[in-house]
Design an enzyme around this catalytic site. Sequence first.
Site, PDB file in Angstrom:
ATOM      1  N   TYR A   1      -0.595  41.536 -16.364  1.00 21.91           N
ATOM      2  CA  TYR A   1       0.372  40.700 -17.088  1.00 21.91           C
ATOM      3  C   TYR A   1       0.075  40.574 -18.576  1.00 21.91           C
ATOM      4  O   TYR A   1       0.979  40.423 -19.382  1.00 21.91           O
ATOM      5  CB  TYR A   1       0.414  39.297 -16.467  1.00 21.91           C
TER       6      TYR A   1
ATOM      7  N   LYS B   1      -9.322  27.417 -24.856  1.00 24.07           N
ATOM      8  CA  LYS B   1      -8.381  27.847 -23.819  1.00 24.07           C
ATOM      9  C   LYS B   1      -8.483  26.958 -22.582  1.00 24.07           C
ATOM     10  O   LYS B   1      -7.489  26.483 -22.040  1.00 24.07           O
ATOM     11  CB  LYS B   1      -8.653  29.315 -23.459  1.00 24.07           C
TER      12      LYS B   1
ATOM     13  N   ARG C   1      -3.828  19.233 -19.538  1.00 26.07           N
ATOM     14  CA  ARG C   1      -2.638  19.069 -18.695  1.00 26.07           C
ATOM     15  C   ARG C   1      -3.034  18.603 -17.295  1.00 26.07           C
ATOM     16  O   ARG C   1      -2.401  17.730 -16.715  1.00 26.07           O
ATOM     17  CB  ARG C   1      -1.863  20.385 -18.599  1.00 26.07           C
TER      18      ARG C   1
ATOM     19  N   CYS D   1      -3.400  29.043 -13.457  1.00 23.01           N
ATOM     20  CA  CYS D   1      -4.098  28.634 -14.686  1.00 23.01           C
ATOM     21  C   CYS D   1      -4.593  27.197 -14.592  1.00 23.01           C
ATOM     22  O   CYS D   1      -5.791  26.942 -14.614  1.00 23.01           O
ATOM     23  CB  CYS D   1      -3.162  28.762 -15.883  1.00 23.01           C
TER      24      CYS D   1
HETATM   25  N1  SAJ Z   1       3.112  20.017 -13.422  1.00 24.35           N
HETATM   26  C1  SAJ Z   1       3.237  18.689 -12.996  1.00 24.35           C
HETATM   27  N2  SAJ Z   1       3.541  17.740 -13.937  1.00 24.35           N
HETATM   28  C2  SAJ Z   1       3.726  18.049 -15.251  1.00 24.35           C
HETATM   29  C3  SAJ Z   1       3.591  19.400 -15.679  1.00 24.35           C
HETATM   30  C4  SAJ Z   1       3.279  20.358 -14.733  1.00 24.35           C
HETATM   31  O1  SAJ Z   1       3.071  18.358 -11.819  1.00 24.35           O
HETATM   32  O2  SAJ Z   1       4.013  17.140 -16.024  1.00 24.35           O
HETATM   33  C5  SAJ Z   1       2.744  21.042 -12.443  1.00 24.35           C
HETATM   34  C6  SAJ Z   1       3.779  22.160 -12.317  1.00 24.35           C
HETATM   35  O3  SAJ Z   1       4.798  21.813 -11.431  1.00 24.35           O
HETATM   36  C7  SAJ Z   1       2.910  23.302 -11.809  1.00 24.35           C
HETATM   37  C8  SAJ Z   1       1.577  23.060 -12.515  1.00 24.35           C
HETATM   38  O4  SAJ Z   1       1.590  21.713 -12.917  1.00 24.35           O
HETATM   39  O5  SAJ Z   1       2.715  23.204 -10.403  1.00 24.35           O
HETATM   40  C9  SAJ Z   1       1.315  23.969 -13.717  1.00 24.35           C
HETATM   41  O6  SAJ Z   1       2.501  24.173 -14.485  1.00 24.35           O
HETATM   42  P1  SAJ Z   1       2.545  24.230 -16.090  1.00 24.35           P
HETATM   43  O7  SAJ Z   1       3.943  24.450 -16.502  1.00 24.35           O
HETATM   44  O8  SAJ Z   1       1.880  23.043 -16.650  1.00 24.35           O
HETATM   45  O9  SAJ Z   1       1.598  25.470 -16.479  1.00 24.35           O
HETATM   46  P2  SAJ Z   1       1.522  27.069 -16.167  1.00 24.35           P
HETATM   47  O10 SAJ Z   1       0.419  27.245 -15.166  1.00 24.35           O
HETATM   48  O11 SAJ Z   1       2.826  27.691 -15.845  1.00 24.35           O
HETATM   49  O12 SAJ Z   1       1.077  27.662 -17.612  1.00 24.35           O
HETATM   50  C10 SAJ Z   1      -0.041  27.114 -18.339  1.00 24.35           C
HETATM   51  C11 SAJ Z   1       0.379  26.909 -19.806  1.00 24.35           C
HETATM   52  N3  SAJ Z   1      -0.627  26.088 -20.484  1.00 24.35           N
HETATM   53  C12 SAJ Z   1      -0.284  25.021 -21.213  1.00 24.35           C
HETATM   54  O13 SAJ Z   1       0.843  24.624 -21.320  1.00 24.35           O
HETATM   55  C13 SAJ Z   1      -1.418  24.306 -21.874  1.00 24.35           C
HETATM   56  C14 SAJ Z   1       0.544  28.253 -20.493  1.00 24.35           C
HETATM   57  O14 SAJ Z   1       0.811  28.089 -21.888  1.00 24.35           O
HETATM   58  C15 SAJ Z   1      -0.728  29.101 -20.356  1.00 24.35           C
HETATM   59  O15 SAJ Z   1      -0.568  30.386 -20.957  1.00 24.35           O
HETATM   60  C16 SAJ Z   1      -0.985  29.309 -18.878  1.00 24.35           C
HETATM   61  O16 SAJ Z   1      -1.154  27.998 -18.262  1.00 24.35           O
HETATM   62  C17 SAJ Z   1      -2.239  30.169 -18.736  1.00 24.35           C
HETATM   63  O17 SAJ Z   1      -2.097  31.406 -18.595  1.00 24.35           O
HETATM   64  O18 SAJ Z   1      -3.348  29.636 -18.866  1.00 24.35           O
END
Ligand code: SAJ
Length: 425
Positions: free
Chosen positions: A11, A203, A210, A257
């Site tokens: 990816y 990173k 989050r 992630c």
């Molecule tokens: N989630 C919640 N509540 C929230 C936000 C997310 O329950 O308020 C859950 C989502 O439903 C999901 C999980 O958390 O199950 C993760 O989702 P996400 O949208 O927070 O993150 P990812 O895993 O899709 O992508 C993250 C991103 N990191 C950040 O925003 C800091 C992305 O920019 C990174 O490139 C990616 O991880 C990575 O490759 O590390």
Amino acid sequence: MEKLCVLGLGYIGLPTAVMFAKHGMKVHGVDVNPVVVETLQNRALHIEEPGLGEMMAEVMDNGQLTVSTSPEEADAYIIAVPTPIREDRTANLDYVKSAGEMIVPYLRKGNLVVLESTVPPRTVEDVLIPVLRKSGLSIGDELYVSHSPERVIPGQLFKELVQNDRIVGGVNEESARLTQKLYQTFVKGKIHLTDATTAEMVKLMENTYRDVNIALANELARIAERIGFNVWEAIELANCHPRVNIHRPGPGVGGHCIAVDPWFIVEQAPEEAQLIHLSRQINDGTPYKVVQIVEELVKGVDHPQIALFGLAFKGNIDDMRESPALVVAKALRQKGYALKLYDPHIHEQMPDKVDSAEEALSGSDLMVVLTDHSQFAELDYSRLHGLMRHHTILDTRHVLNRESIEKAGFTYLEIGSTLPLKAHV
Ligand code: SAJ
């Protein structure tokens, strides 16, 4: 720098290789999987990313990008291999080590090696450098080494590769400066220079921030259920404060992630990383809280049938890695409940999975929304009402429109609010 060798064509590695080739560098891509290499040589893709296929074919046709299973001599090497997590929650760095071993025979004085994979802090210093030393070159002087973590989101890779700021952590200043020069080939965002260990932590800290914030939101949801108030409304109001940004509760945290990276910090500093560790446990335990609520809601119903809406780990994507929805489904199945699973974004066959909302709700006693797909808010609930045996919806994502659902005759419940537990559906 004219020639680049990219190790790992997944990816991150493949789009990165294509971008450098598109911007005039000679690029050689390496993947240890011969099937991947053959697929790419045939101008086909093993991953999905908008725009990737056309751009790759173009740079392969004009000879800027070649791919094979072994490295070639180059001015710079980028390592973008997977760093999976083991059962015991420690990082498996075997791919990083073997990518390093692979390039050792090709390394020459003046070369640069950049690690892009997400890794525990000190991996460059303690794992990669010892491997690269086998080249006989003096690190930081004859061989430059740095870490520049990928931070892009699949689906928008080409936009984010160019626009996002980039962190570059060198083992010394010259390594960082050379890496900056390399990425300036196409990066328009700011390139921030630091040391390798700080870059590794940056990173991990982004995703850990989050995870901890979501754990707080999930804990507040449980408190709301205990005390009796609506956590969604309370969070919205708290977030009106200019310095507050509480994330959203849900059925748990998925993806490869956020559910993984905090463990890389815990591994390196187990005694200190207490909040981070506890947050991981809270988020990992959250699907089981949903299971408990579901069990209470169907208590007393004769042979209850439960319709689970959403299998992907987050809304509007087709990725199920570490998805909390799968944990909920597995736990309910183990407890013997009859399930119907529905996800408009998932096309692979799975036990109990059906292809439409109608099929999922036919004869069901409870609908549980586990993923925030926008389609779920757009369903015609007044039409679906007649299909169900009992008419209760549990929304774990706060994505449905309470008013229209109640108007259609359903009881609408959401996690993080007063739940009529012990009451039958
Ligand atoms: N989630 C919640 N509540 C929230 C936000 C997310 O329950 O308020 C859950 C989502 O439903 C999901 C999980 O958390 O199950 C993760 O989702 P996400 O949208 O927070 O993150 P990812 O895993 O899709 O992508 C993250 C991103 N990191 C950040 O925003 C800091 C992305 O920019 C990174 O490139 C990616 O991880 C990575 O490759 O590390």
